[in-house]
Design an enzyme around this catalytic site. Sequence first.
Site, PDB file in Angstrom:
ATOM      1  N   HIS A  71      13.786 -38.768  15.591  1.00  0.00           N
ATOM      2  CA  HIS A  71      14.219 -38.450  16.955  1.00  0.00           C
ATOM      3  C   HIS A  71      15.414 -39.286  17.363  1.00  0.00           C
ATOM      4  O   HIS A  71      16.341 -38.816  18.012  1.00  0.00           O
ATOM      5  CB  HIS A  71      13.075 -38.701  17.940  1.00  0.00           C
ATOM      6  CG  HIS A  71      12.164 -37.543  18.062  1.00  0.00           C
ATOM      7  ND1 HIS A  71      10.856 -37.585  17.666  1.00  0.00           N
ATOM      8  CD2 HIS A  71      12.385 -36.300  18.517  1.00  0.00           C
ATOM      9  CE1 HIS A  71      10.315 -36.403  17.880  1.00  0.00           C
ATOM     10  NE2 HIS A  71      11.218 -35.612  18.394  1.00  0.00           N
ATOM     11  N   ARG A 121      19.028 -20.405  12.376  1.00  0.00           N
ATOM     12  CA  ARG A 121      17.627 -20.680  12.030  1.00  0.00           C
ATOM     13  C   ARG A 121      16.730 -19.774  12.878  1.00  0.00           C
ATOM     14  O   ARG A 121      16.289 -20.162  13.962  1.00  0.00           O
ATOM     15  CB  ARG A 121      17.291 -22.145  12.315  1.00  0.00           C
ATOM     16  CG  ARG A 121      17.938 -23.166  11.391  1.00  0.00           C
ATOM     17  CD  ARG A 121      17.482 -24.579  11.768  1.00  0.00           C
ATOM     18  NE  ARG A 121      17.688 -25.544  10.706  1.00  0.00           N
ATOM     19  CZ  ARG A 121      18.701 -26.419  10.662  1.00  0.00           C
ATOM     20  NH1 ARG A 121      19.601 -26.437  11.609  1.00  0.00           N
ATOM     21  NH2 ARG A 121      18.783 -27.281   9.656  1.00  0.00           N
ATOM     22  N   ARG A 143      19.491 -16.675   8.599  1.00  0.00           N
ATOM     23  CA  ARG A 143      18.447 -17.040   7.641  1.00  0.00           C
ATOM     24  C   ARG A 143      17.152 -16.376   8.068  1.00  0.00           C
ATOM     25  O   ARG A 143      16.753 -16.470   9.231  1.00  0.00           O
ATOM     26  CB  ARG A 143      18.262 -18.558   7.611  1.00  0.00           C
ATOM     27  CG  ARG A 143      17.104 -18.936   6.692  1.00  0.00           C
ATOM     28  CD  ARG A 143      16.977 -20.406   6.503  1.00  0.00           C
ATOM     29  NE  ARG A 143      16.437 -21.064   7.675  1.00  0.00           N
ATOM     30  CZ  ARG A 143      16.350 -22.379   7.780  1.00  0.00           C
ATOM     31  NH1 ARG A 143      16.796 -23.158   6.812  1.00  0.00           N
ATOM     32  NH2 ARG A 143      15.843 -22.924   8.843  1.00  0.00           N
ATOM     33  N   GLU A 162      17.377 -24.906  -1.959  1.00  0.00           N
ATOM     34  CA  GLU A 162      16.636 -26.012  -1.359  1.00  0.00           C
ATOM     35  C   GLU A 162      15.644 -26.602  -2.352  1.00  0.00           C
ATOM     36  O   GLU A 162      15.030 -27.631  -2.087  1.00  0.00           O
ATOM     37  CB  GLU A 162      15.842 -25.513  -0.145  1.00  0.00           C
ATOM     38  CG  GLU A 162      16.712 -24.956   0.947  1.00  0.00           C
ATOM     39  CD  GLU A 162      15.887 -24.473   2.126  1.00  0.00           C
ATOM     40  OE1 GLU A 162      15.915 -25.137   3.164  1.00  0.00           O
ATOM     41  OE2 GLU A 162      15.213 -23.435   1.995  1.00  0.00           O
ATOM     42  N   ASN A 173      18.759 -30.778   3.265  1.00  0.00           N
ATOM     43  CA  ASN A 173      17.613 -31.522   3.817  1.00  0.00           C
ATOM     44  C   ASN A 173      16.402 -31.328   2.908  1.00  0.00           C
ATOM     45  O   ASN A 173      15.757 -32.281   2.475  1.00  0.00           O
ATOM     46  CB  ASN A 173      17.257 -31.033   5.229  1.00  0.00           C
ATOM     47  CG  ASN A 173      18.451 -31.031   6.157  1.00  0.00           C
ATOM     48  OD1 ASN A 173      19.381 -31.800   5.944  1.00  0.00           O
ATOM     49  ND2 ASN A 173      18.442 -30.189   7.161  1.00  0.00           N
ATOM     50  N   ASP A 174      16.094 -30.064   2.637  1.00  0.00           N
ATOM     51  CA  ASP A 174      14.944 -29.807   1.760  1.00  0.00           C
ATOM     52  C   ASP A 174      15.271 -30.111   0.308  1.00  0.00           C
ATOM     53  O   ASP A 174      14.409 -30.593  -0.438  1.00  0.00           O
ATOM     54  CB  ASP A 174      14.459 -28.362   1.922  1.00  0.00           C
ATOM     55  CG  ASP A 174      13.559 -28.219   3.134  1.00  0.00           C
ATOM     56  OD1 ASP A 174      12.662 -29.078   3.289  1.00  0.00           O
ATOM     57  OD2 ASP A 174      13.761 -27.298   3.934  1.00  0.00           O
ATOM     58  N   ARG A 203      10.654 -35.445   4.101  1.00  0.00           N
ATOM     59  CA  ARG A 203      11.828 -35.705   4.944  1.00  0.00           C
ATOM     60  C   ARG A 203      11.467 -36.302   6.289  1.00  0.00           C
ATOM     61  O   ARG A 203      12.311 -36.833   6.995  1.00  0.00           O
ATOM     62  CB  ARG A 203      12.654 -34.416   5.118  1.00  0.00           C
ATOM     63  CG  ARG A 203      11.905 -33.296   5.783  1.00  0.00           C
ATOM     64  CD  ARG A 203      12.625 -31.963   5.624  1.00  0.00           C
ATOM     65  NE  ARG A 203      13.492 -31.666   6.753  1.00  0.00           N
ATOM     66  CZ  ARG A 203      14.095 -30.492   6.938  1.00  0.00           C
ATOM     67  NH1 ARG A 203      13.941 -29.526   6.042  1.00  0.00           N
ATOM     68  NH2 ARG A 203      14.847 -30.274   7.978  1.00  0.00           N
ATOM     69  N   CYS A 219      24.610 -26.163   4.306  1.00  0.00           N
ATOM     70  CA  CYS A 219      24.253 -26.031   5.721  1.00  0.00           C
ATOM     71  C   CYS A 219      23.207 -27.062   6.136  1.00  0.00           C
ATOM     72  O   CYS A 219      22.700 -27.025   7.243  1.00  0.00           O
ATOM     73  CB  CYS A 219      23.757 -24.619   6.035  1.00  0.00           C
ATOM     74  SG  CYS A 219      22.247 -24.193   5.150  1.00  0.00           S
TER      75      CYS A 219
HETATM   76  C1  PEP Z   1      17.871 -27.647   4.846  1.00  0.00           C
HETATM   77  O1  PEP Z   1      16.749 -27.759   4.334  1.00  0.00           O
HETATM   78  O2  PEP Z   1      18.852 -28.374   4.541  1.00  0.00           O
HETATM   79  C2  PEP Z   1      18.103 -26.629   5.881  1.00  0.00           C
HETATM   80  C3  PEP Z   1      19.322 -26.354   6.313  1.00  0.00           C
HETATM   81  O3  PEP Z   1      17.004 -26.022   6.397  1.00  0.00           O
HETATM   82  P1  PEP Z   1      16.049 -26.727   7.502  1.00  0.00           P
HETATM   83  O4  PEP Z   1      16.657 -28.058   7.868  1.00  0.00           O
HETATM   84  O5  PEP Z   1      15.980 -25.793   8.639  1.00  0.00           O
HETATM   85  O6  PEP Z   1      14.785 -26.865   6.742  1.00  0.00           O
HETATM   86 MG    MG Z   2      15.294 -26.207   4.733  1.00  0.00          MG
END
Ligand code: PEP
Ligand code: MG
Length: 556
Positions: A190, A292, A328, A416, A439-440, A450, A487
């Site tokens: 956060h 998203r 997506r 991902e 991120n994933d 994460r 992304c």
């Molecule tokens: C990611 O995983 O990088 C992604 C863009 O999807 P989200 O953050 O929505 O899982």
């Molecule tokens: Mg993701």
Amino acid sequence: MAISSLSGTPVVPGVAHGPVLLVRAEVPAEAIARFAARPSAGEAEALAAYDAAVAAVTDSFKRRAVVAAGAAAEVLTASAGLAGDTGLRSAVRKHLRAGEDLLTAVGAAVEQFAGIFTTMGGLMAERVTDLRDIERRVVAHLVGEPEPGVPAPDVPSVLVAEDLAPSDTAGLDPRSVLALVTERGGPTSHTAIIARQLGIPCVVGAAGATRLTTGTRVLVDGAVGALELDPDPASAERRVAADREARQAVATWGGPGRTADGVAVKVLANVADGTSSASAAAGPVEGVGLFRTELCFLDRVEEPSVEEQTAIYASVMRPFAGRYVVVRTLDAGSDKPVAFATHSGEDNPALGVRGFRLSFDNPGLLERQLDAVAAAAAQTGVEAWVMAPMVATVAEAADFASAVRARGLKAGVMVEVPAAALLADRLLGVVDFLSLGTNDLTQYTMAADRMASDLAHLTDPWQPAVLQLVAITAEAGRRAGKPVGVCGEAAADPLLACVLVGLGVTSVSMAETAVRSVGARLGTVTFERCEEAAEAALGADDPAAARAAAAEVLAG
Ligand code: PEP
Ligand code: MG
């Protein structure tokens, strides 16, 4: 030997110089002991005292929500709701009835709820931080102390804390907070989200930060995650001034994305709804790189009809008429439960039936969403590209692509899962484009949740193993002559964006607030320098070394 520097995970770039202000997270133990030593009240009196304390806490959250904006206001309103939760009150009463004193009853009730939230996992588990923050505030009122949290700084200061509760970071005034430094927390915490929204330089996971004392002067570099203690004041001010100048270049950046020698890189926005789309469309982006869709439905119990979905998607596409939007399909599951889609009761939802996998036993869900996306594209005249999240095999990509192309849309998949990166060339044999969700991809490559702040050093997209997978994917795109974008949050880091471009990605998509700093930074470096920086980062053994190596090449 006195420490002269500290380092952590960089979250929001920017250089700041000023005195430390330590945030007190706990209610003083003496005040609690004094209260506990008093003769204990009866159940009715104790419950009345609890109600009064909760009312005061709820009231202070609500007052701050009124003056806050966006995500900050939402966080504060949610905390106000949780503080006044009737289930929590019933649990307190039950413990009082069992003969416990008030502080013990509050502690036990919170513990009980924290256990439930943790078991639920995902976003609910994240709310345990909010719950403990509420507990501290209620206890402060009960024992007659001010609520712990961020004091109003007398002079502009660098806030340093163990971790900041969402309610602490929400409503911070960027005029009096020069930078944020936390000892715990990761880049998706956060603290990081709010700091990004406010544009305050921010470093998280800085071990030893809370041993600093209030008043110590520090130089914070949010781009590399470094803190210099007691720096030479003249050179510190020079660095702050240079940073200010660079920020001015950022403020006036108007696109389109280009390296200094004119190599085109599409700079795109990540959006979640009509409001964020309209706001992003007013900026210098060539389109949306990630819509998203699941975020539109987090509060929906029933699946919206195709007509309703069409209206929602059209509201996101309309501001981008004449540009393109990458939609997506539902990434429900794991940390984003959507009642009408998610499988409940999975032992390990991050590795379970999420994203594209939801269509395995419910193909209609995907079909109806694609119908709605196609209808919205036709209505708005937007060029819609559609991609699926959490794809792991070539067969999944092929199935998805044929469903998308049957509706006349461009088909892609997200990368991902390491399996997808390793087979990127074969995926590109069946789809039109790829988009790296770093991120994933980082979470699955490093086998590190994460959301786990204790693992922030692993969930860092600068991990050379993650960069290797990006390189494999981008190289496959180059060979196939098809677009490969990023992304995930990695694209929002201006230094890392240069490295990603050097690795061969053709677009970077990010939160609207990061667009100008990424675009401006790309404009200062040649493509060849980006390639050299990428090579330097790939050759490093850890994220800090990768950052330092890339920064050195790009500064040269
Ligand atoms: C990611 O995983 O990088 C992604 C863009 O999807 P989200 O953050 O929505 O899982
Ligand atoms: Mg993701």
